[in-house]
Each structure stands twice: as structure tokens, then as C-alpha cells.
Design a protein around this motif. Structure first.
Motif, PDB file in Angstrom:
ATOM      1  N   VAL A   1       0.849  -1.191   0.000  1.00 43.10           N
ATOM      2  CA  VAL A   1       0.000   0.000   0.000  1.00 43.10           C
ATOM      3  C   VAL A   1       0.886   1.243   0.000  1.00 43.10           C
ATOM      4  O   VAL A   1       1.772   1.381   0.845  1.00 43.10           O
ATOM      5  CB  VAL A   1      -0.921   0.015   1.241  1.00 43.10           C
ATOM      6  CG1 VAL A   1      -1.718   1.317   1.307  1.00 43.10           C
ATOM      7  CG2 VAL A   1      -1.846  -1.187   1.225  1.00 43.10           C
ATOM      8  N   GLN A   2       0.644   2.120  -0.958  1.00 41.64           N
ATOM      9  CA  GLN A   2       1.362   3.386  -1.006  1.00 41.64           C
ATOM     10  C   GLN A   2       0.740   4.325   0.020  1.00 41.64           C
ATOM     11  O   GLN A   2      -0.424   4.680  -0.083  1.00 41.64           O
ATOM     12  CB  GLN A   2       1.260   3.995  -2.405  1.00 41.64           C
ATOM     13  CG  GLN A   2       2.170   5.183  -2.634  1.00 41.64           C
ATOM     14  CD  GLN A   2       3.627   4.774  -2.769  1.00 41.64           C
ATOM     15  OE1 GLN A   2       3.936   3.775  -3.392  1.00 41.64           O
ATOM     16  NE2 GLN A   2       4.516   5.554  -2.186  1.00 41.64           N
ATOM     17  N   ALA A   3       1.493   4.704   1.007  1.00 37.70           N
ATOM     18  CA  ALA A   3       0.970   5.572   2.061  1.00 37.70           C
ATOM     19  C   ALA A   3       0.753   6.982   1.528  1.00 37.70           C
ATOM     20  O   ALA A   3       1.391   7.396   0.552  1.00 37.70           O
ATOM     21  CB  ALA A   3       1.940   5.607   3.237  1.00 37.70           C
TER      22      ALA A   3
ATOM     23  N   GLN B   1      12.613  -4.781  11.947  1.00 32.90           N
ATOM     24  CA  GLN B   1      12.915  -5.147  10.567  1.00 32.90           C
ATOM     25  C   GLN B   1      11.872  -4.570   9.615  1.00 32.90           C
ATOM     26  O   GLN B   1      12.198  -4.112   8.514  1.00 32.90           O
ATOM     27  CB  GLN B   1      12.961  -6.673  10.421  1.00 32.90           C
ATOM     28  CG  GLN B   1      14.220  -7.307  10.978  1.00 32.90           C
ATOM     29  CD  GLN B   1      15.486  -6.766  10.318  1.00 32.90           C
ATOM     30  OE1 GLN B   1      16.422  -6.382  10.995  1.00 32.90           O
ATOM     31  NE2 GLN B   1      15.509  -6.701   8.998  1.00 32.90           N
ATOM     32  N   LYS B   2      10.626  -4.564  10.048  1.00 29.11           N
ATOM     33  CA  LYS B   2       9.542  -4.017   9.235  1.00 29.11           C
ATOM     34  C   LYS B   2       9.793  -2.534   8.947  1.00 29.11           C
ATOM     35  O   LYS B   2       9.611  -2.067   7.812  1.00 29.11           O
ATOM     36  CB  LYS B   2       8.215  -4.201   9.977  1.00 29.11           C
ATOM     37  CG  LYS B   2       6.978  -3.868   9.182  1.00 29.11           C
ATOM     38  CD  LYS B   2       5.729  -4.143  10.005  1.00 29.11           C
ATOM     39  CE  LYS B   2       5.559  -5.625  10.291  1.00 29.11           C
ATOM     40  NZ  LYS B   2       4.238  -5.928  10.881  1.00 29.11           N
ATOM     41  N   ILE B   3      10.225  -1.791   9.953  1.00 34.06           N
ATOM     42  CA  ILE B   3      10.476  -0.354   9.799  1.00 34.06           C
ATOM     43  C   ILE B   3      11.671  -0.106   8.893  1.00 34.06           C
ATOM     44  O   ILE B   3      11.596   0.688   7.942  1.00 34.06           O
ATOM     45  CB  ILE B   3      10.698   0.293  11.183  1.00 34.06           C
ATOM     46  CG1 ILE B   3       9.447   0.163  12.046  1.00 34.06           C
ATOM     47  CG2 ILE B   3      11.089   1.762  11.032  1.00 34.06           C
ATOM     48  CD1 ILE B   3       9.695   0.403  13.529  1.00 34.06           C
TER      49      ILE B   3
ATOM     50  N   ALA C   1      12.034  11.753   5.938  1.00 33.74           N
ATOM     51  CA  ALA C   1      12.449  10.340   5.899  1.00 33.74           C
ATOM     52  C   ALA C   1      11.767   9.538   6.993  1.00 33.74           C
ATOM     53  O   ALA C   1      11.260   8.428   6.751  1.00 33.74           O
ATOM     54  CB  ALA C   1      13.965  10.239   6.040  1.00 33.74           C
ATOM     55  N   VAL C   2      11.722  10.090   8.194  1.00 33.06           N
ATOM     56  CA  VAL C   2      11.116   9.373   9.322  1.00 33.06           C
ATOM     57  C   VAL C   2       9.601   9.308   9.177  1.00 33.06           C
ATOM     58  O   VAL C   2       8.994   8.246   9.324  1.00 33.06           O
ATOM     59  CB  VAL C   2      11.497  10.047  10.653  1.00 33.06           C
ATOM     60  CG1 VAL C   2      10.749   9.398  11.821  1.00 33.06           C
ATOM     61  CG2 VAL C   2      13.001   9.959  10.880  1.00 33.06           C
ATOM     62  N   GLY C   3       8.990  10.440   8.873  1.00 29.66           N
ATOM     63  CA  GLY C   3       7.531  10.475   8.770  1.00 29.66           C
ATOM     64  C   GLY C   3       6.998   9.571   7.678  1.00 29.66           C
ATOM     65  O   GLY C   3       6.031   8.824   7.891  1.00 29.66           O
ATOM     66  N   GLN C   4       7.613   9.602   6.501  1.00 29.86           N
ATOM     67  CA  GLN C   4       7.134   8.767   5.398  1.00 29.86           C
ATOM     68  C   GLN C   4       7.346   7.287   5.683  1.00 29.86           C
ATOM     69  O   GLN C   4       6.521   6.446   5.329  1.00 29.86           O
ATOM     70  CB  GLN C   4       7.826   9.151   4.097  1.00 29.86           C
ATOM     71  CG  GLN C   4       7.111   8.632   2.847  1.00 29.86           C
ATOM     72  CD  GLN C   4       5.728   9.247   2.677  1.00 29.86           C
ATOM     73  OE1 GLN C   4       5.601  10.458   2.529  1.00 29.86           O
ATOM     74  NE2 GLN C   4       4.690   8.433   2.717  1.00 29.86           N
ATOM     75  N   THR C   5       8.437   6.981   6.353  1.00 25.52           N
ATOM     76  CA  THR C   5       8.702   5.584   6.710  1.00 25.52           C
ATOM     77  C   THR C   5       7.662   5.060   7.688  1.00 25.52           C
ATOM     78  O   THR C   5       7.111   3.967   7.506  1.00 25.52           O
ATOM     79  CB  THR C   5      10.114   5.453   7.317  1.00 25.52           C
ATOM     80  OG1 THR C   5      11.089   5.788   6.324  1.00 25.52           O
ATOM     81  CG2 THR C   5      10.362   4.037   7.816  1.00 25.52           C
ATOM     82  N   VAL C   6       7.379   5.827   8.736  1.00 25.41           N
ATOM     83  CA  VAL C   6       6.389   5.390   9.729  1.00 25.41           C
ATOM     84  C   VAL C   6       5.016   5.248   9.084  1.00 25.41           C
ATOM     85  O   VAL C   6       4.289   4.272   9.334  1.00 25.41           O
ATOM     86  CB  VAL C   6       6.334   6.375  10.913  1.00 25.41           C
ATOM     87  CG1 VAL C   6       5.189   6.016  11.853  1.00 25.41           C
ATOM     88  CG2 VAL C   6       7.657   6.364  11.669  1.00 25.41           C
TER      89      VAL C   6
ATOM     90  N   TYR D   1       0.314   2.083   7.222  1.00 22.24           N
ATOM     91  CA  TYR D   1      -0.686   1.907   6.155  1.00 22.24           C
ATOM     92  C   TYR D   1      -0.572   0.541   5.495  1.00 22.24           C
ATOM     93  O   TYR D   1      -1.441   0.173   4.695  1.00 22.24           O
ATOM     94  CB  TYR D   1      -0.579   3.029   5.130  1.00 22.24           C
ATOM     95  CG  TYR D   1      -1.285   4.295   5.571  1.00 22.24           C
ATOM     96  CD1 TYR D   1      -2.636   4.508   5.267  1.00 22.24           C
ATOM     97  CD2 TYR D   1      -0.628   5.263   6.314  1.00 22.24           C
ATOM     98  CE1 TYR D   1      -3.291   5.648   5.682  1.00 22.24           C
ATOM     99  CE2 TYR D   1      -1.272   6.416   6.741  1.00 22.24           C
ATOM    100  CZ  TYR D   1      -2.611   6.604   6.426  1.00 22.24           C
ATOM    101  OH  TYR D   1      -3.269   7.737   6.851  1.00 22.24           O
ATOM    102  N   ASN D   2       0.492  -0.188   5.790  1.00 19.53           N
ATOM    103  CA  ASN D   2       0.618  -1.553   5.263  1.00 19.53           C
ATOM    104  C   ASN D   2       0.268  -2.613   6.296  1.00 19.53           C
ATOM    105  O   ASN D   2       0.414  -3.810   6.025  1.00 19.53           O
ATOM    106  CB  ASN D   2       2.035  -1.780   4.724  1.00 19.53           C
ATOM    107  CG  ASN D   2       2.174  -1.246   3.308  1.00 19.53           C
ATOM    108  OD1 ASN D   2       1.784  -1.921   2.349  1.00 19.53           O
ATOM    109  ND2 ASN D   2       2.699  -0.036   3.170  1.00 19.53           N
ATOM    110  N   GLU D   3      -0.199  -2.195   7.483  1.00 21.51           N
ATOM    111  CA  GLU D   3      -0.712  -3.155   8.450  1.00 21.51           C
ATOM    112  C   GLU D   3      -2.139  -3.534   8.062  1.00 21.51           C
ATOM    113  O   GLU D   3      -2.937  -2.701   7.654  1.00 21.51           O
ATOM    114  CB  GLU D   3      -0.698  -2.550   9.863  1.00 21.51           C
ATOM    115  CG  GLU D   3       0.689  -2.445  10.473  1.00 21.51           C
ATOM    116  CD  GLU D   3       1.294  -3.802  10.769  1.00 21.51           C
ATOM    117  OE1 GLU D   3       0.670  -4.600  11.503  1.00 21.51           O
ATOM    118  OE2 GLU D   3       2.398  -4.069  10.266  1.00 21.51           O
ATOM    119  N   LYS D   4      -2.459  -4.779   8.218  1.00 20.39           N
ATOM    120  CA  LYS D   4      -3.792  -5.286   7.842  1.00 20.39           C
ATOM    121  C   LYS D   4      -4.560  -5.748   9.071  1.00 20.39           C
ATOM    122  O   LYS D   4      -3.985  -6.222  10.024  1.00 20.39           O
ATOM    123  CB  LYS D   4      -3.654  -6.445   6.848  1.00 20.39           C
ATOM    124  CG  LYS D   4      -2.913  -6.059   5.574  1.00 20.39           C
ATOM    125  CD  LYS D   4      -3.736  -5.101   4.728  1.00 20.39           C
ATOM    126  CE  LYS D   4      -3.063  -4.856   3.384  1.00 20.39           C
ATOM    127  NZ  LYS D   4      -1.884  -3.999   3.449  1.00 20.39           N
TER     128      LYS D   4
END
Length: 333
Positions: free
Chosen positions: A40-42, A247-249, A320-325, A330-333
Motif C-alpha cells: 500500500v502506497q501511504a 525489521q519491518k520499519i 524520511a522518518v515520517g514517510q517511513t512510519v 498503512y501496510n498493516e492489515k
């Protein structure tokens, strides 16, 4: 004949191998395509907005507990979360500092989709250090602006809150601003004191969360996430207790082009709010914190000094931090 048979056999084996290899390649491509489809593109994180939230906090003055700027900033943060559609909880508590001072502390929590059992915790501390004890001795008892150490993480989370209101992810999200993180025992103090004098707000929340029996899949703590040329290494306690989430982050950061910030190497073991989130609530929590392996302290050169001001806040690091978080949640289901 035997040689020919062997050769024929070899050709058959090679042909079979080619078929198997083709099948394996096709399977890998299918899995890669499925993964791409599932990704998912956040929404786009706005670093200008996050920077403005950092600047606003600093404009209140030093946010040391028991001070007027602290109270005013706390009201501002709670109002912003409410304005961004969160269900807001305020935890007021009297917490004793290392020297017996009673701190009028306030943890501020904004819950999104509070009915969902599938939750992720995002947190940062919003108070500032009452002592510039890593500065020149004459400044040791002077409070710091805390633009990076405190305000940067909160600024990133306020911008994420703004995005959550506009486009909800598939899960519930809790944003927690911990108080009284930075009132720990200074090196110049010569009296006796108890242990665990840092992170008083998260210790309180860990024992008495804003809702009974609070649970989350994992947590992400943002601390000092606005400095220039920042680098985020694997923090040791996080790696031991929240390895999967970590690892996910870091994988998300590399996937979207921020691998130069999120370094896949071991950093230091840092006492921070994430420890108490895990210790008291058993929630694996990752500390995303600027780590400098070449400095004496392991931290940014502005850490606990009067240089921790807006001059040293970098929008690129906030981005960098905000977009990563956001990519992670947004990719959690």
C-alpha cells in the motif's frame, strides 16, 4: 552408446533442470507481483507541516514540567489531536523527580479507530530537559529548547495525525505524547536518588494505561528524529524485544528510498520510553533515535545543549522518518 546414453541422460536432466528453473523463476515473479499488489502506497507526508509543528512547540518556550510554557504547549497538543479527529485522553499525574520535586505531568493520547482490536502505538516525549548538562558548565542548569530532543518526534506524529484524519489505515492507531521523559538525574547532582529517574511519564502510562488492559501489535518511539545528517541504527533493547517490528520499519525505509537514514547496523543500548512500554505492557516497541557512532555520547552534537534549537532541524530528516512510519502503518492489515 553408453556415452551417448549418458549424454542423452545429461540432456534430459538439463532439460528437466531448465523446466524446474523456469518454474522457480515464474513462481518468484508471481510472488514478487503479489507482494507489489499487496503493498500500500501511504499518503504523502508533508515535512513543511511537521517542521511548523516543531517550530510551534519551541515557540512556547522550554516545556519543563511545572512551567507555564509546559502547560500551554500541553493544551496545544491536546487541541491539535482533537482537531485532527482523535479521541483524546489526558493523563494527569504527580510524578516525583530524582531530587524529590513533584512534577505536574500530563501524558496526552490520541486514539484513532478506538474500537479496533488491531492497533499500533506511535509515541514520543513532549517535555524538554531542564538542564543543558552536556554544554559548558555555566549552562548546566539552563533549560534547553528541545527542538530535536522532544519536539521533532511530536511534530512528525502531529503531521501523521493530520494524515490519519484524511485517510484512515486498516488498523487502529494510538498516538501517545509522554511527559517527564527528560527530567532524569543530571551528572552534577551529588545527592542520593532512586533508580529509573528517566521516562517517568511512560512508566506511569505503562502501569496505568489510558484504557484498561491496553494492547498493541507493536510500538514505534520517535526520539531526536529531526537533526541534520541523522542516522538511525538498530537500538539494542529494541532489537532484542521488538526485532520483527524493527525489521519491518527498516525494510520499509529502504524500500521507499531512505536507506541512507535507516542504517542496518547495530547501535547502542538506550534508556528511553520504549523500554517501559515493553516492560509494563509487554508491547514490543522500537526506538527510532538518531545515533552517531563517531561521537563520545553516541548522540547528535546538540544533545542536551543549548544548540538543540530550530537552527539544527532538517526537513529532509523529518520527511524520511515520517514517510517511513506512515508506510509501515498503512501496510498493516
Amino acid at each position: 552408446m553408453k556415452r551417448l546414453i549418458r549424454n542423452i541422460g545429461g540432456v534430459c536432466l538439463l532439460a528437466c533442470a531448465c523446466v524446474a528453473c523456469g518454474s522457480s523463476n515464474n513462481k518468484a515473479k508471481q510472488e514478487e507481483q503479489t507482494e507489489e499488489q499487496a503493498f500500500v502506497q501511504a499518503p504523502a507526508f508533508n515535512a513543511d507541516s511537521a517542521y511548523a509543528y516543531v517550530e510551534k512547540q519551541v515557540a512556547f518556550g522550554t516545556r519543563v514540567p511545572n512551567s507555564a510554557p509546559h502547560k500551554a504547549c500541553g493544551d496545544y497538543l491536546a487541541d491539535k489531536l482533537a482537531g485532527f479527529g482523535a479521541k483524546v485522553y489526558n493523563q494527569y499525574a504527580d510524578l516525583m523527580a530524582y531530587d524529590g520535586t513533584m512534577l505536574k505531568a500530563r501524558n496526552i493520547i490520541g486514539a484513532y479507530n478506538p474500537e479496533s482490536k488491531k492497533r499500533v502505538l506511535l509515541c514520543a516525549h513532549w517535555d524538554t530537559r531542564p538542564y543543558a548538562d552536556e554544554d559548558e558548565a555555566k549552562h548546566h542548569r539552563t533549560p534547553i529548547d528541545g527542538a530535536n530532543d522532544g519536539a521533532s518526534g511530536v511534530g512528525v506524529l502531529l503531521e501523521i495525525a493530520r494524515q490519519l484524519q484524511k485517510q484512515a489505515p486498516a488498523i487502529g492507531v494510538d498516538i501517545v505524547f509522554f511527559d517527564a521523559e527528560d527530567y532524569g538525574t543530571p551528572d552534577f547532582y551529588e545527592g542520593t536518588h532512586r533508580s529509573d529517574t528517566w521516562c517517568l511519564g511512560s512508566q506511569y502510562w505503562g502501569r496505568i494505561p489510558h484504557v484498561p488492559d491496553y494492547k498493541a501489535r507493536f510500538g514505534i518511539l520517535l526520539d531526536m528524529v529531526g537533526g541534520k545528517n541523522a542516522s538511525f541504527y538498530y537500538e539494542a533493547y529494541s532489537k532484542n524485544t521488538a526485532h520483527t517490528a524493527m525489521q519491518k520499519i527498516w525494510d520499509a525505509a529502504h524500500r521507499i528510498g531512505y536507506g541512507n537514514y535507516f542504517v542496518k547496523k547495530d547501535g547502542g543500548h538506550i534508556t528511553d520510553d520504549h523500554m517501559y512500554v515493553h516492560r509494563f505492557r509487554q508491547i514490543p516497541c522500537v526506538d527510532v533515535i538518531d545515533f552517531d557512532p563517531n561521537s563520545d555520547t553516541g548522540f547528535n552534537h546538540t544533545w542536551h545543549t543549548l544548540k538543540d534549537n530550530m537552527e539544527h532541524i532538517d526537513k529532509a530528516t523529518l520527511q524520511a522518518v515520517g514517510q517511513t512510519v506512515m508506510t509501515v502503518i498503512y501496510n498493516e492489515k
